[in-house]
Write a protein that holds these residues in place. Structure first.
Motif, short mmCIF file in Angstrom:
data_model
loop_
_atom_site.label_atom_id
_atom_site.label_comp_id
_atom_site.label_asym_id
_atom_site.label_seq_id
_atom_site.Cartn_x
_atom_site.Cartn_y
_atom_site.Cartn_z
N VAL A 194 0.85 -1.20 0.00
CA VAL A 194 0.00 0.00 0.00
C VAL A 194 0.88 1.25 0.00
O VAL A 194 2.06 1.20 0.35
CB VAL A 194 -0.95 0.03 1.22
CG1 VAL A 194 -1.98 -1.09 1.13
CG2 VAL A 194 -0.17 -0.06 2.53
N SER A 195 0.27 2.37 -0.38
CA SER A 195 0.97 3.65 -0.40
C SER A 195 0.04 4.74 0.10
O SER A 195 -1.14 4.50 0.38
CB SER A 195 1.42 3.98 -1.84
OG SER A 195 0.30 4.36 -2.63
N TYR A 207 -7.75 -3.26 4.32
CA TYR A 207 -8.33 -3.19 5.67
C TYR A 207 -8.99 -4.52 6.05
O TYR A 207 -8.78 -5.04 7.16
CB TYR A 207 -9.35 -2.06 5.71
CG TYR A 207 -9.91 -1.72 7.07
CD1 TYR A 207 -9.30 -0.76 7.87
CD2 TYR A 207 -11.07 -2.33 7.54
CE1 TYR A 207 -9.83 -0.42 9.11
CE2 TYR A 207 -11.61 -2.00 8.78
CZ TYR A 207 -10.98 -1.04 9.57
OH TYR A 207 -11.51 -0.71 10.80
N ASP A 208 -9.79 -5.08 5.14
CA ASP A 208 -10.49 -6.33 5.44
C ASP A 208 -9.51 -7.48 5.64
O ASP A 208 -9.65 -8.29 6.58
CB ASP A 208 -11.47 -6.67 4.31
CG ASP A 208 -12.67 -5.73 4.26
OD1 ASP A 208 -12.86 -4.98 5.23
OD2 ASP A 208 -13.38 -5.75 3.25
N THR A 222 -2.36 4.57 4.23
CA THR A 222 -3.13 4.88 3.03
C THR A 222 -3.86 6.21 3.18
O THR A 222 -3.85 6.86 4.23
CB THR A 222 -4.11 3.76 2.72
OG1 THR A 222 -5.03 3.61 3.82
CG2 THR A 222 -3.38 2.43 2.49
N ARG A 223 -4.55 6.61 2.12
CA ARG A 223 -5.06 7.98 2.01
C ARG A 223 -6.24 8.27 2.94
O ARG A 223 -6.39 9.39 3.42
CB ARG A 223 -5.48 8.22 0.55
CG ARG A 223 -5.85 9.65 0.25
CD ARG A 223 -6.12 9.82 -1.24
NE ARG A 223 -6.80 11.05 -1.54
CZ ARG A 223 -7.34 11.34 -2.72
NH1 ARG A 223 -7.26 10.46 -3.70
NH2 ARG A 223 -7.95 12.50 -2.91
N GLY A 224 -7.10 7.29 3.21
CA GLY A 224 -8.15 7.49 4.20
C GLY A 224 -9.49 7.94 3.66
O GLY A 224 -9.99 8.99 4.04
N VAL A 261 -5.27 3.05 6.34
CA VAL A 261 -4.93 1.70 6.81
C VAL A 261 -3.49 1.71 7.26
O VAL A 261 -2.59 2.11 6.51
CB VAL A 261 -5.14 0.66 5.69
CG1 VAL A 261 -4.76 -0.74 6.20
CG2 VAL A 261 -6.58 0.68 5.19
N GLU A 262 -3.27 1.28 8.48
CA GLU A 262 -1.93 1.28 9.07
C GLU A 262 -1.19 0.02 8.63
O GLU A 262 -1.66 -1.10 8.85
CB GLU A 262 -2.03 1.32 10.60
CG GLU A 262 -0.73 1.52 11.31
CD GLU A 262 -0.29 2.97 11.35
OE1 GLU A 262 0.90 3.21 11.65
OE2 GLU A 262 -1.12 3.86 11.08
N PRO A 263 -0.01 0.15 8.02
CA PRO A 263 0.73 -1.05 7.61
C PRO A 263 1.25 -1.84 8.81
O PRO A 263 1.52 -1.28 9.88
CB PRO A 263 1.90 -0.48 6.80
CG PRO A 263 1.55 0.94 6.52
CD PRO A 263 0.66 1.38 7.63
N ASP A 264 1.40 -3.15 8.63
CA ASP A 264 2.09 -3.97 9.62
C ASP A 264 3.60 -3.72 9.57
O ASP A 264 4.28 -3.78 10.59
CB ASP A 264 1.81 -5.45 9.37
CG ASP A 264 0.33 -5.78 9.47
OD1 ASP A 264 -0.26 -5.50 10.53
OD2 ASP A 264 -0.24 -6.30 8.49
#
Length: 318
Positions: A194-195, A207-208, A222-224, A261-264
């Protein structure tokens, strides 16, 4: 403003938008021709009042008719865009180490994208791991997201998401499908890239999969944007994207609106692929159950990946 008052998912924000826009109108901010510049000024003000990244105007510089396009025509144009983009599937590739890579640009409705998605999944059916690249995925349809999740989550029906219309409903539920036309990709690692430009439907897919613990998310926040939108014609050249619903995850109780979305694994978008691929190669080399040929291919490729990335030399000129 009438359409916002009738249909916007957050009525209280519609009132704030109206107050700002009417004040700016009286102050002369919107004087001049109806053009791209006007749409840009309005978009700045719409976001200032609503903080909603889906609420925006789109300027269409060329139209093929004398009258304003209907909303049906705008939707038809969007579907044609999906077709020309191969239903969002930009590339499907088998990488060294028997690793699959799928790059998506958009996630169309399942009714139009089903064949392309099934074909992509058929091509990667026998790989060891998947890198799903959503770094340039701009958006999409909830039912398209549900179809992708149907291939990646365990067999059976899984409750993915609720989309609540307006302030209080009605609510539409989205579930994975018990049947898919291609092979499922179960019990194998999935890494999602993601970016900061990944948006809307692309964010929902990440997210899912994260909420269900099915994928490792790698890259940037991500952009939100989490509000499904309607397409509204406002004239010959102007289209309004109007958020008419909000997403609610049955797992988290919320969504990714305004926070992303927060990356792992946090890294730059440009490095996300390398980080995910090297992680997979390391995993394959130590996996005694992986075929010998795969482990050897992963070992060789890991040596290639470990080499410094040399910039091409540029001859000096006078």
């Amino acid at each position: 403003l009438d359409r916002l008052a009738d249909s916007y998912v957050f009525p209280e924000r519609a009132a704030t938008v109206e107050e700002l826009l009417r004040g700016n109108l009286r102050a002369g901010r919107y004087e001049g021709p109806v053009d791209k510049g006007l749409c840009e000024r309005l978009n700045e003000d719409l976001f200032e009042a609503s903080r909603d990244k889906h609420l925006r105007l789109i300027w269409h510089p060329v139209v093929d008719r004398d009258e304003a396009p209907s909303e049906e025509a705008l939707v038809a144009g969007l579907l044609e865009q999906f077709r020309l983009e191969n239903q969002g599937v930009r590339s499907v590739e088998r990488l060294a180490g028997n690793v699959a890579s799928i790059q998506l640009t958009i996630i169309p409705p399942a009714s139009t994208a089903g064949g392309s998605i099934a074909a992509a999944m058929e091509l990667i059916a026998d790989t060891q791991a998947l890198i799903l690249d959503l770094r340039e995925t701009r958006g999409g349809a909830p039912e398209g997201v549900a179809l992708w999740c149907s291939y990646l989550l365990p067999e059976g029906e899984v409750h993915l998401n609720d989309v609540v219309q307006g302030a209080d409903g009605p609510t539409r539920q989205y579930w994975t499908s018990g049947y898919v036309a291609g092979p499922r990709y179960a019990e194998r690692p999935v890494y999602v890239l993601v970016s900061s430009t990944t948006f809307s439907g692309g964010e929902e897919l990440a997210y899912d999969l994260k909420a269900f613990g099915r994928a490792t998310i790698v890259g940037e926040v991500t952009r939100g944007g989490a509000h499904p939108s309607a397409v509204v014609s406002l004239g010959e050249h102007v289209e309004l994207r109007l958020p008419v619903a909000r997403s609610v995850s049955p797992i988290t109780g919320g969504n990714w609106e305004a926070v992303g979305v927060e990356p792992d694994v946090k890294t730059s978008a440009s490095d996300a692929f390398d980080v995910a691929y090297r992680t997979i190669l390391d995993m394959l080399m130590s996996d005694e159950e992986a075929p010998t040929a795969v482990r050897e291919e992963a070992r060789v490729q890991s040596l290639v990946e470990a080499r410094p990335k040399l910039r091409p030399s540029v001859p000096s000129v006078c």
